[in-house]
Design a protein around this motif. Structure first.
Motif, PDB file in Angstrom:
ATOM      1  N   THR A 107       9.272  -5.562  -7.038  1.00 31.97           N
ATOM      2  CA  THR A 107       7.821  -5.396  -7.013  1.00 31.97           C
ATOM      3  C   THR A 107       7.176  -6.461  -6.123  1.00 31.97           C
ATOM      4  OG1 THR A 107       7.933  -4.444  -9.234  1.00 31.97           O
ATOM      5  CG2 THR A 107       5.763  -5.145  -8.467  1.00 31.97           C
ATOM      6  N   LYS A 108       7.655  -7.698  -6.205  1.00 37.07           N
ATOM      7  CA  LYS A 108       7.140  -8.760  -5.332  1.00 37.07           C
ATOM      8  C   LYS A 108       7.375  -8.415  -3.866  1.00 37.07           C
ATOM      9  CE  LYS A 108       7.841 -12.653  -8.488  1.00 37.07           C
ATOM     10  NZ  LYS A 108       8.670 -13.865  -8.729  1.00 37.07           N
ATOM     11  N   HIS A 109       8.535  -7.846  -3.574  1.00 38.00           N
ATOM     12  CA  HIS A 109       8.880  -7.429  -2.213  1.00 38.00           C
ATOM     13  C   HIS A 109       7.823  -6.463  -1.674  1.00 38.00           C
ATOM     14  CE1 HIS A 109      11.433  -5.926   1.076  1.00 38.00           C
ATOM     15  NE2 HIS A 109      11.210  -4.708   0.636  1.00 38.00           N
ATOM     16  N   HIS A 110       7.451  -5.474  -2.480  1.00 37.76           N
ATOM     17  CA  HIS A 110       6.474  -4.488  -2.015  1.00 37.76           C
ATOM     18  C   HIS A 110       5.048  -5.024  -2.049  1.00 37.76           C
ATOM     19  CE1 HIS A 110       9.142  -1.274  -0.968  1.00 37.76           C
ATOM     20  NE2 HIS A 110       9.892  -1.678  -1.985  1.00 37.76           N
ATOM     21  N   LEU A 111       4.752  -5.936  -2.950  1.00 45.98           N
ATOM     22  CA  LEU A 111       3.440  -6.595  -2.931  1.00 45.98           C
ATOM     23  C   LEU A 111       3.269  -7.391  -1.641  1.00 45.98           C
ATOM     24  CD1 LEU A 111       3.097  -7.731  -6.631  1.00 45.98           C
ATOM     25  CD2 LEU A 111       1.444  -6.316  -5.385  1.00 45.98           C
ATOM     26  N   LYS A 112       4.316  -8.060  -1.196  1.00 46.34           N
ATOM     27  CA  LYS A 112       4.261  -8.819   0.056  1.00 46.34           C
ATOM     28  C   LYS A 112       4.018  -7.884   1.238  1.00 46.34           C
ATOM     29  CE  LYS A 112       4.881 -12.440   2.756  1.00 46.34           C
ATOM     30  NZ  LYS A 112       3.675 -12.646   3.532  1.00 46.34           N
ATOM     31  N   ILE A 113       4.666  -6.728   1.246  1.00 47.75           N
ATOM     32  CA  ILE A 113       4.446  -5.756   2.318  1.00 47.75           C
ATOM     33  C   ILE A 113       2.989  -5.293   2.291  1.00 47.75           C
ATOM     34  CG2 ILE A 113       5.034  -3.447   3.173  1.00 47.75           C
ATOM     35  CD1 ILE A 113       7.928  -4.002   2.122  1.00 47.75           C
ATOM     36  N   ILE A 114       2.469  -4.987   1.099  1.00 46.99           N
ATOM     37  CA  ILE A 114       1.077  -4.561   0.961  1.00 46.99           C
ATOM     38  C   ILE A 114       0.142  -5.640   1.499  1.00 46.99           C
ATOM     39  CG2 ILE A 114      -0.769  -4.093  -0.723  1.00 46.99           C
ATOM     40  CD1 ILE A 114       1.468  -2.721  -2.457  1.00 46.99           C
ATOM     41  N   GLU A 115       0.370  -6.874   1.103  1.00 46.62           N
ATOM     42  CA  GLU A 115      -0.473  -7.985   1.574  1.00 46.62           C
ATOM     43  C   GLU A 115      -0.426  -8.099   3.089  1.00 46.62           C
ATOM     44  OE1 GLU A 115       1.151 -11.177  -0.763  1.00 46.62           O
ATOM     45  OE2 GLU A 115       0.188 -10.416  -2.588  1.00 46.62           O
ATOM     46  N   ASN A 126       2.169  -8.630 -15.078  1.00 46.67           N
ATOM     47  CA  ASN A 126       1.237  -9.256 -14.134  1.00 46.67           C
ATOM     48  C   ASN A 126       1.389  -8.677 -12.726  1.00 46.67           C
ATOM     49  OD1 ASN A 126       0.176 -10.914 -16.130  1.00 46.67           O
ATOM     50  ND2 ASN A 126       1.526 -12.625 -15.629  1.00 46.67           N
ATOM     51  N   LEU A 127       2.627  -8.420 -12.333  1.00 47.28           N
ATOM     52  CA  LEU A 127       2.868  -7.812 -11.027  1.00 47.28           C
ATOM     53  C   LEU A 127       2.298  -6.400 -10.972  1.00 47.28           C
ATOM     54  CD1 LEU A 127       6.510  -9.097 -10.461  1.00 47.28           C
ATOM     55  CD2 LEU A 127       4.449  -9.863  -9.258  1.00 47.28           C
ATOM     56  N   LEU A 128       2.392  -5.686 -12.071  1.00 46.33           N
ATOM     57  CA  LEU A 128       1.811  -4.350 -12.152  1.00 46.33           C
ATOM     58  C   LEU A 128       0.286  -4.430 -12.001  1.00 46.33           C
ATOM     59  CD1 LEU A 128       2.783  -1.440 -12.525  1.00 46.33           C
ATOM     60  CD2 LEU A 128       2.368  -1.706 -14.950  1.00 46.33           C
ATOM     61  N   GLN A 185      -1.261  -6.647 -10.281  1.00 45.25           N
ATOM     62  CA  GLN A 185      -1.504  -6.887  -8.858  1.00 45.25           C
ATOM     63  C   GLN A 185      -1.423  -5.587  -8.067  1.00 45.25           C
ATOM     64  OE1 GLN A 185       0.683 -10.217  -7.098  1.00 45.25           O
ATOM     65  NE2 GLN A 185       0.791 -11.159  -9.133  1.00 45.25           N
ATOM     66  N   LEU A 186      -0.431  -4.751  -8.373  1.00 40.25           N
ATOM     67  CA  LEU A 186      -0.349  -3.448  -7.716  1.00 40.25           C
ATOM     68  C   LEU A 186      -1.624  -2.651  -7.974  1.00 40.25           C
ATOM     69  CD1 LEU A 186       3.333  -2.298  -8.393  1.00 40.25           C
ATOM     70  CD2 LEU A 186       2.340  -2.913  -6.187  1.00 40.25           C
ATOM     71  N   GLU A 187      -2.081  -2.694  -9.217  1.00 43.50           N
ATOM     72  CA  GLU A 187      -3.304  -1.966  -9.576  1.00 43.50           C
ATOM     73  C   GLU A 187      -4.485  -2.424  -8.724  1.00 43.50           C
ATOM     74  OE1 GLU A 187      -6.001  -0.904 -13.510  1.00 43.50           O
ATOM     75  OE2 GLU A 187      -4.739  -2.697 -13.545  1.00 43.50           O
ATOM     76  N   SER A 188      -4.561  -3.708  -8.436  1.00 44.52           N
ATOM     77  CA  SER A 188      -5.692  -4.232  -7.664  1.00 44.52           C
ATOM     78  C   SER A 188      -5.728  -3.691  -6.232  1.00 44.52           C
ATOM     79  CB  SER A 188      -5.663  -5.761  -7.649  1.00 44.52           C
ATOM     80  OG  SER A 188      -4.641  -6.251  -6.805  1.00 44.52           O
ATOM     81  N   TYR A 189      -4.617  -3.154  -5.752  1.00 51.01           N
ATOM     82  CA  TYR A 189      -4.548  -2.604  -4.393  1.00 51.01           C
ATOM     83  C   TYR A 189      -4.724  -1.089  -4.345  1.00 51.01           C
ATOM     84  CZ  TYR A 189      -2.853  -7.193  -2.925  1.00 51.01           C
ATOM     85  OH  TYR A 189      -2.739  -8.535  -2.662  1.00 51.01           O
ATOM     86  N   ILE A 190      -4.860  -0.452  -5.474  1.00 49.83           N
ATOM     87  CA  ILE A 190      -4.940   1.010  -5.508  1.00 49.83           C
ATOM     88  C   ILE A 190      -6.081   1.545  -4.643  1.00 49.83           C
ATOM     89  CG2 ILE A 190      -5.549   2.960  -7.031  1.00 49.83           C
ATOM     90  CD1 ILE A 190      -3.574   1.866  -9.070  1.00 49.83           C
ATOM     91  N   THR A 191      -7.220   0.875  -4.650  1.00 46.26           N
ATOM     92  CA  THR A 191      -8.358   1.382  -3.858  1.00 46.26           C
ATOM     93  C   THR A 191      -8.097   1.306  -2.357  1.00 46.26           C
ATOM     94  OG1 THR A 191      -9.434  -0.778  -4.002  1.00 46.26           O
ATOM     95  CG2 THR A 191     -10.075   0.883  -5.642  1.00 46.26           C
ATOM     96  N   SER A 192      -7.087   0.561  -1.936  1.00 49.73           N
ATOM     97  CA  SER A 192      -6.725   0.450  -0.514  1.00 49.73           C
ATOM     98  C   SER A 192      -5.558   1.363  -0.159  1.00 49.73           C
ATOM     99  CB  SER A 192      -6.362  -1.005  -0.176  1.00 49.73           C
ATOM    100  OG  SER A 192      -7.424  -1.865  -0.453  1.00 49.73           O
ATOM    101  N   TYR A 193      -5.310   2.359  -0.998  1.00 57.60           N
ATOM    102  CA  TYR A 193      -4.094   3.172  -0.870  1.00 57.60           C
ATOM    103  C   TYR A 193      -3.909   3.841   0.491  1.00 57.60           C
ATOM    104  CZ  TYR A 193      -6.667   7.570  -1.583  1.00 57.60           C
ATOM    105  OH  TYR A 193      -7.505   8.645  -1.452  1.00 57.60           O
ATOM    106  N   ALA A 194      -4.977   4.138   1.203  1.00 55.61           N
ATOM    107  CA  ALA A 194      -4.857   4.864   2.470  1.00 55.61           C
ATOM    108  C   ALA A 194      -4.626   3.942   3.663  1.00 55.61           C
ATOM    109  CB  ALA A 194      -6.104   5.700   2.703  1.00 55.61           C
TER     110      ALA A 194
END
Length: 153
Positions: free
Chosen positions: A140-148, A6-8, A10-19
């Motif tokens: 992974t949660k740590h980096h998802l929080k940074i992304i958010e 599930n966390l993966l 979530q990471l996938e959902s942010y791929i389009t915002s990679y830049a």
């Protein structure tokens, strides 16, 4: 392992915002955070697959206890990512999608491992399969929080 999958997702959902980036939060882009997360998962899965379960021996580790039991998260800004899990090539949408598939396959491969397969973390010591999966979830949660946080502004 469902939580890790599930966390993966979530990471996938942010791929389009990679830049996207926000230097007030991190000097790295969203894409860097995603690739780093993939690299950690893939390197850890590779290490745990190669481990010899006969060599695993549980030992108390205060860092592991603190992170996984007390804090239940990885503190931000305390440790720098080792070079082995720092993205060094240009991050593109195609690269992210390829790494996502590799990571999905690696996570699926964890299901065939024994409970005493292990990964040696530089600060937390030997982590058996269950503890390794928990570490990967926290990381992974740590980096998802940074992304958010990067994307909030």
């Amino acid at each position: 392992m469902n939580q890790l999958q599930n966390l993966l997702n979530q990471l996938e959902s942010y791929i389009t915002s990679y830049a996207k980036e926000n230097t007030a939060i991190s000097n790295s882009t969203v894409g860097w955070q995603i690739v780093h997360s993939f690299m950690v998962i893939n390197n850890v899965v590779d290490a745990i697959k190669k481990s010899n379960p006969n060599n695993y021996k549980w030992r108390f580790n205060k860092n592991r206890f603190l992170v996984q039991t007390i804090l239940k998260k990885i503190p931000r800004g305390k440790v720098r990512a080792p070079k082995a899990v720092q993205p060094f090539e240009e991050i593109t949408l195609e690269h992210l999608k390829n790494q996502l598939e590799i990571t999905r396959n690696n996570i699926a491969g964890l299901g065939i491992l024994g409970s005493k397969n292990y990964f040696t973390h530089p600060f937390m010591g030997d982590l058996n399969l269950k503890t390794t999966i928990h570490f990967l979830e926290l990381h992974t949660k740590h980096h998802l929080k940074i992304i958010e946080d990067i994307l909030k502004t």
